[in-house]
Scaffold this active site. Sequence first.
Site, PDB file in Angstrom:
ATOM      1  N   SER A 124       0.838  -1.204   0.000  1.00 43.39           N
ATOM      2  CA  SER A 124       0.000   0.000   0.000  1.00 43.39           C
ATOM      3  C   SER A 124       0.870   1.249   0.000  1.00 43.39           C
ATOM      4  O   SER A 124       2.005   1.233   0.504  1.00 43.39           O
ATOM      5  CB  SER A 124      -0.857  -0.023   1.272  1.00 43.39           C
ATOM      6  OG  SER A 124      -1.460   1.230   1.489  1.00 43.39           O
ATOM      7  N   TYR A 148      -1.254  -0.872  11.080  1.00 43.49           N
ATOM      8  CA  TYR A 148      -1.589  -1.396   9.745  1.00 43.49           C
ATOM      9  C   TYR A 148      -0.429  -1.121   8.787  1.00 43.49           C
ATOM     10  O   TYR A 148       0.071  -2.019   8.103  1.00 43.49           O
ATOM     11  CB  TYR A 148      -2.889  -0.757   9.226  1.00 43.49           C
ATOM     12  CG  TYR A 148      -3.103  -0.983   7.743  1.00 43.49           C
ATOM     13  CD1 TYR A 148      -3.346  -2.264   7.252  1.00 43.49           C
ATOM     14  CD2 TYR A 148      -3.036   0.067   6.824  1.00 43.49           C
ATOM     15  CE1 TYR A 148      -3.509  -2.485   5.878  1.00 43.49           C
ATOM     16  CE2 TYR A 148      -3.204  -0.138   5.468  1.00 43.49           C
ATOM     17  CZ  TYR A 148      -3.437  -1.421   4.996  1.00 43.49           C
ATOM     18  OH  TYR A 148      -3.589  -1.630   3.649  1.00 43.49           O
ATOM     19  N   LYS A 152       2.483  -3.727   6.830  1.00 48.51           N
ATOM     20  CA  LYS A 152       2.831  -3.788   5.402  1.00 48.51           C
ATOM     21  C   LYS A 152       4.347  -3.660   5.225  1.00 48.51           C
ATOM     22  O   LYS A 152       4.942  -4.356   4.407  1.00 48.51           O
ATOM     23  CB  LYS A 152       2.111  -2.678   4.623  1.00 48.51           C
ATOM     24  CG  LYS A 152       0.608  -2.852   4.538  1.00 48.51           C
ATOM     25  CD  LYS A 152       0.220  -4.046   3.676  1.00 48.51           C
ATOM     26  CE  LYS A 152      -1.278  -4.231   3.600  1.00 48.51           C
ATOM     27  NZ  LYS A 152      -1.688  -5.517   3.042  1.00 48.51           N
ATOM     28  N   GLY A 293      -3.439  12.943  11.124  1.00 49.57           N
ATOM     29  CA  GLY A 293      -2.559  12.056  10.355  1.00 49.57           C
ATOM     30  C   GLY A 293      -2.659  12.218   8.846  1.00 49.57           C
ATOM     31  O   GLY A 293      -1.847  11.658   8.111  1.00 49.57           O
TER      32      GLY A 293
HETATM   33  P1  NAD Z   1     -10.968  -6.605   1.768  1.00 46.26           P
HETATM   34  O1  NAD Z   1     -11.109  -6.576   3.241  1.00 46.26           O
HETATM   35  O2  NAD Z   1     -12.154  -6.306   0.938  1.00 46.26           O
HETATM   36  O3  NAD Z   1     -10.389  -8.026   1.300  1.00 46.26           O
HETATM   37  C1  NAD Z   1      -9.518  -8.772   2.106  1.00 46.26           C
HETATM   38  C2  NAD Z   1     -10.022 -10.205   2.121  1.00 46.26           C
HETATM   39  O4  NAD Z   1      -9.136 -10.996   2.921  1.00 46.26           O
HETATM   40  C3  NAD Z   1     -11.413 -10.352   2.736  1.00 46.26           C
HETATM   41  O5  NAD Z   1     -12.222 -11.115   1.883  1.00 46.26           O
HETATM   42  C4  NAD Z   1     -11.161 -11.055   4.070  1.00 46.26           C
HETATM   43  O6  NAD Z   1     -12.249 -11.887   4.428  1.00 46.26           O
HETATM   44  C5  NAD Z   1      -9.906 -11.844   3.762  1.00 46.26           C
HETATM   45  N1  NAD Z   1      -9.068 -12.137   4.924  1.00 46.26           N
HETATM   46  C6  NAD Z   1      -8.634 -11.291   5.889  1.00 46.26           C
HETATM   47  N2  NAD Z   1      -7.871 -11.946   6.775  1.00 46.26           N
HETATM   48  C7  NAD Z   1      -7.814 -13.250   6.370  1.00 46.26           C
HETATM   49  C8  NAD Z   1      -7.191 -14.406   6.866  1.00 46.26           C
HETATM   50  N3  NAD Z   1      -6.483 -14.374   7.994  1.00 46.26           N
HETATM   51  N4  NAD Z   1      -7.339 -15.555   6.198  1.00 46.26           N
HETATM   52  C9  NAD Z   1      -8.073 -15.626   5.057  1.00 46.26           C
HETATM   53  N5  NAD Z   1      -8.696 -14.557   4.540  1.00 46.26           N
HETATM   54  C10 NAD Z   1      -8.572 -13.379   5.193  1.00 46.26           C
HETATM   55  O7  NAD Z   1      -9.760  -5.623   1.393  1.00 46.26           O
HETATM   56  P2  NAD Z   1      -9.286  -5.092  -0.010  1.00 46.26           P
HETATM   57  O8  NAD Z   1      -9.620  -3.667  -0.093  1.00 46.26           O
HETATM   58  O9  NAD Z   1      -9.722  -6.014  -1.072  1.00 46.26           O
HETATM   59  O10 NAD Z   1      -7.710  -5.190   0.199  1.00 46.26           O
HETATM   60  C11 NAD Z   1      -6.966  -6.313  -0.230  1.00 46.26           C
HETATM   61  C12 NAD Z   1      -5.520  -6.099   0.185  1.00 46.26           C
HETATM   62  O11 NAD Z   1      -5.041  -4.880  -0.379  1.00 46.26           O
HETATM   63  C13 NAD Z   1      -5.309  -5.976   1.689  1.00 46.26           C
HETATM   64  O12 NAD Z   1      -4.109  -6.632   2.029  1.00 46.26           O
HETATM   65  C14 NAD Z   1      -5.174  -4.487   1.908  1.00 46.26           C
HETATM   66  O13 NAD Z   1      -4.383  -4.176   3.022  1.00 46.26           O
HETATM   67  C15 NAD Z   1      -4.491  -4.050   0.622  1.00 46.26           C
HETATM   68  N6  NAD Z   1      -4.746  -2.648   0.276  1.00 46.26           N
HETATM   69  C16 NAD Z   1      -6.039  -2.200   0.163  1.00 46.26           C
HETATM   70  C17 NAD Z   1      -6.271  -0.856  -0.143  1.00 46.26           C
HETATM   71  C18 NAD Z   1      -7.676  -0.304  -0.237  1.00 46.26           C
HETATM   72  O14 NAD Z   1      -7.840   0.911  -0.162  1.00 46.26           O
HETATM   73  N7  NAD Z   1      -8.706  -1.118  -0.417  1.00 46.26           N
HETATM   74  C19 NAD Z   1      -5.193   0.013  -0.362  1.00 46.26           C
HETATM   75  C20 NAD Z   1      -3.906  -0.486  -0.260  1.00 46.26           C
HETATM   76  C21 NAD Z   1      -3.683  -1.826   0.052  1.00 46.26           C
HETATM   77  C1  UD1 Z   2      -6.541   5.568   3.238  1.00 50.68           C
HETATM   78  C2  UD1 Z   2      -5.858   4.840   4.375  1.00 50.68           C
HETATM   79  C3  UD1 Z   2      -4.444   4.467   3.965  1.00 50.68           C
HETATM   80  C4  UD1 Z   2      -4.429   3.706   2.633  1.00 50.68           C
HETATM   81  C5  UD1 Z   2      -5.113   4.564   1.580  1.00 50.68           C
HETATM   82  C6  UD1 Z   2      -5.160   3.860   0.233  1.00 50.68           C
HETATM   83  C7  UD1 Z   2      -6.907   5.775   6.362  1.00 50.68           C
HETATM   84  C8  UD1 Z   2      -6.762   6.722   7.521  1.00 50.68           C
HETATM   85  N1  UD1 Z   2      -5.859   5.712   5.532  1.00 50.68           N
HETATM   86  O1  UD1 Z   2      -5.943   6.821   3.135  1.00 50.68           O
HETATM   87  O2  UD1 Z   2      -3.857   3.661   4.944  1.00 50.68           O
HETATM   88  O3  UD1 Z   2      -3.094   3.465   2.225  1.00 50.68           O
HETATM   89  O4  UD1 Z   2      -6.456   4.835   2.020  1.00 50.68           O
HETATM   90  O5  UD1 Z   2      -6.228   3.029   0.151  1.00 50.68           O
HETATM   91  O6  UD1 Z   2      -7.900   5.077   6.228  1.00 50.68           O
HETATM   92  N2  UD1 Z   2     -11.968  12.316   3.435  1.00 50.68           N
HETATM   93  C9  UD1 Z   2     -12.949  13.218   3.783  1.00 50.68           C
HETATM   94  N3  UD1 Z   2     -14.065  12.719   4.384  1.00 50.68           N
HETATM   95  C10 UD1 Z   2     -14.246  11.389   4.656  1.00 50.68           C
HETATM   96  C11 UD1 Z   2     -13.235  10.487   4.297  1.00 50.68           C
HETATM   97  C12 UD1 Z   2     -12.108  10.977   3.691  1.00 50.68           C
HETATM   98  O7  UD1 Z   2     -12.814  14.410   3.545  1.00 50.68           O
HETATM   99  O8  UD1 Z   2     -15.290  11.014   5.233  1.00 50.68           O
HETATM  100  C13 UD1 Z   2     -10.772  12.806   2.725  1.00 50.68           C
HETATM  101  C14 UD1 Z   2      -9.463  12.543   3.414  1.00 50.68           C
HETATM  102  O9  UD1 Z   2      -9.118  13.569   4.297  1.00 50.68           O
HETATM  103  C15 UD1 Z   2      -8.495  12.424   2.224  1.00 50.68           C
HETATM  104  C16 UD1 Z   2      -9.384  11.827   1.119  1.00 50.68           C
HETATM  105  O10 UD1 Z   2     -10.722  12.122   1.488  1.00 50.68           O
HETATM  106  O11 UD1 Z   2      -8.052  13.687   1.818  1.00 50.68           O
HETATM  107  C17 UD1 Z   2      -9.232  10.330   0.948  1.00 50.68           C
HETATM  108  O12 UD1 Z   2      -9.407   9.703   2.210  1.00 50.68           O
HETATM  109  P1  UD1 Z   2      -9.459   8.095   2.360  1.00 50.68           P
HETATM  110  O13 UD1 Z   2     -10.416   7.552   1.381  1.00 50.68           O
HETATM  111  O14 UD1 Z   2      -9.676   7.789   3.782  1.00 50.68           O
HETATM  112  O15 UD1 Z   2      -8.008   7.630   1.864  1.00 50.68           O
HETATM  113  P2  UD1 Z   2      -6.548   8.062   2.413  1.00 50.68           P
HETATM  114  O16 UD1 Z   2      -6.620   9.107   3.416  1.00 50.68           O
HETATM  115  O17 UD1 Z   2      -5.705   8.333   1.210  1.00 50.68           O
END
Ligand code: NAD
Ligand code: UD1
Length: 333
Positions: A124, A148, A152, A293
Site C-alpha cells: 500500500s 496497519y 505492510k 494524520g
Molecule cells: P478486503 O477486506 O475487501 O479483502 C480482504 C479479504 O481478505 C477479505 O475477503 C477477508 O475476508 C480476507 N481475509 C482477511 N484476513 C484473512 C485471513 N487471515 N485468512 C483468510 N482470509 C482473510 O480488502 P481489499 O480492499 O480487497 O484489500 C486487499 C488487500 O489490499 C489488503 O491486504 C489491503 O491491506 C491491501 N490494500 C487495500 C487498499 C484499499 O484501499 N482497499 C489500499 C492499499 C492496500
Molecule cells: C486511506 C488509508 C491508507 C491507505 C489509503 C489507500 C486511512 C486513515 N488511511 O488513506 O492507509 O493506504 O487509504 O487506500 O484510512 N476524506 C474526507 N471525508 C471522509 C473520508 C475521507 O474528507 O469522510 C478525505 C481525506 O481527508 C483524504 C481523502 O478524502 O483527503 C481520501 O481519504 P481516504 O479515502 O480515507 O483515503 P486516504 O486518506 O488516502
Amino acid sequence: MKILLTGGAGYIGSHAAVVLSQAGHEVIIFDNFSNSSRSVISRLENILNKKIVCIEGNICDFALLENAIQKNQIEAVIHFAGLKAVGESNAKPLEYYANNVQGTISLLQAMQATGVKKIIFSSSATVYGAPKYSPIDEEYPLSATNPYGRSKIFIEKILQDLAISDQSWSIVCLRYFNPVGAHESGLIGEDPEGIPNNLMPYLAQVAIGKLAKVYVFGDDYQTLDGTGVRDYIHVMDLAEGHLAALAYACRQTGFEAINLGTGKGSSVLEIIKGFEVASKKTIPYEIVGRRFGDVAVCFAKADLAKKKLGWSAKRDLSDAFKSAWKWQNLEGK
Ligand code: NAD
Ligand code: UD1
C-alpha cells in the site's frame, strides 16, 4: 496458470479474480470471509459463467494452506488477505500483526514446503507514511504512522529477506494508491461493514440516502481548492496490474516493489462533484477540521509499473463513479 488468491473474495481480490480468469488463468480463492460475503463467489460465477473453487480458511492455518496448494497444483499466489482498517489497527495491534504478518509467514512457509515460489503481495501507499512531496517514487523512504502501515512494511522486509536467501523466488509487492469503483456489471464492489472510513464508500452511502452528508476533512490545505488530494485508481485497472505483475513474476526472479497508481491527484471536492454527476444526486457536504494524520497531497509516480510491467491505468474516474453507483444500488448484497 493455477493461481491461489488469498483474500480473493474481498474488494480488490474479487476484481482480480475476474481479470485473471478472463485472461485464461484458473483462480482458486482462499478466504475466511472475515471481511467479505460468501455471496461474492456466486456473483463471480455469474460474471464468469463458470464454477470457482473456493476454500474457506485462515491463512494462519499452515496445514490447510499446504493442502490447498498441493491439491490444486498451485503455481503462483496473489496475496490479498489482510486486515486493512487504520483506526482499528491502533486499537487492536496484536490482531493486525497476527493476521497480516503471522498470516503471511504461514503462507510463505506453505509455499516453501510445496515449492511454489511466485508471489504478488498487496502492499500500500501507506508504506510511505506522511510523504513530504508527490509524485512519490518507489525509492521514497518507508515509514508508518500506525500498526496497519507497519504490518505492510514488515511484510515487505520479510519478502525482501526471503528473495535474498533464495534467489529462485519471484516476489512483487504492489503498492496500491486509492482503489475506487467496481466491475461494470455492478455485481461486485467495495462493501465495508458499518460506517465507511474512506471517502468513496462514504459518499456513495450519502448519495443513496443511508448517510446524511459527507464531512470534508479540511479545506485549508495548500491545494487547488484547499481539500486533500489523492491518487484514485479504478479497481479494474488495479486488477489488470496484477495480471501484468504475474507475467513479470514468470519471467523474472528476485524482489520488486512497484506503485500502482494513476500518477494524477484529485481533490475531495472534485470527487464529490464527479460522483454527483454519475449518480444524478446532490451530495450534501460540510467542511470540518482536518483528520489527524492526513497529508495534503499523495499521488504516485507511476513510471516503474509502465517500465517493468508494461502497465498503466486506462480508465477515467467517471467510469469508476458510474460502476460504484451501480454497485451501491445492487439489492441484497
Ligand atoms: P478486503 O477486506 O475487501 O479483502 C480482504 C479479504 O481478505 C477479505 O475477503 C477477508 O475476508 C480476507 N481475509 C482477511 N484476513 C484473512 C485471513 N487471515 N485468512 C483468510 N482470509 C482473510 O480488502 P481489499 O480492499 O480487497 O484489500 C486487499 C488487500 O489490499 C489488503 O491486504 C489491503 O491491506 C491491501 N490494500 C487495500 C487498499 C484499499 O484501499 N482497499 C489500499 C492499499 C492496500
Ligand atoms: C486511506 C488509508 C491508507 C491507505 C489509503 C489507500 C486511512 C486513515 N488511511 O488513506 O492507509 O493506504 O487509504 O487506500 O484510512 N476524506 C474526507 N471525508 C471522509 C473520508 C475521507 O474528507 O469522510 C478525505 C481525506 O481527508 C483524504 C481523502 O478524502 O483527503 C481520501 O481519504 P481516504 O479515502 O480515507 O483515503 P486516504 O486518506 O488516502
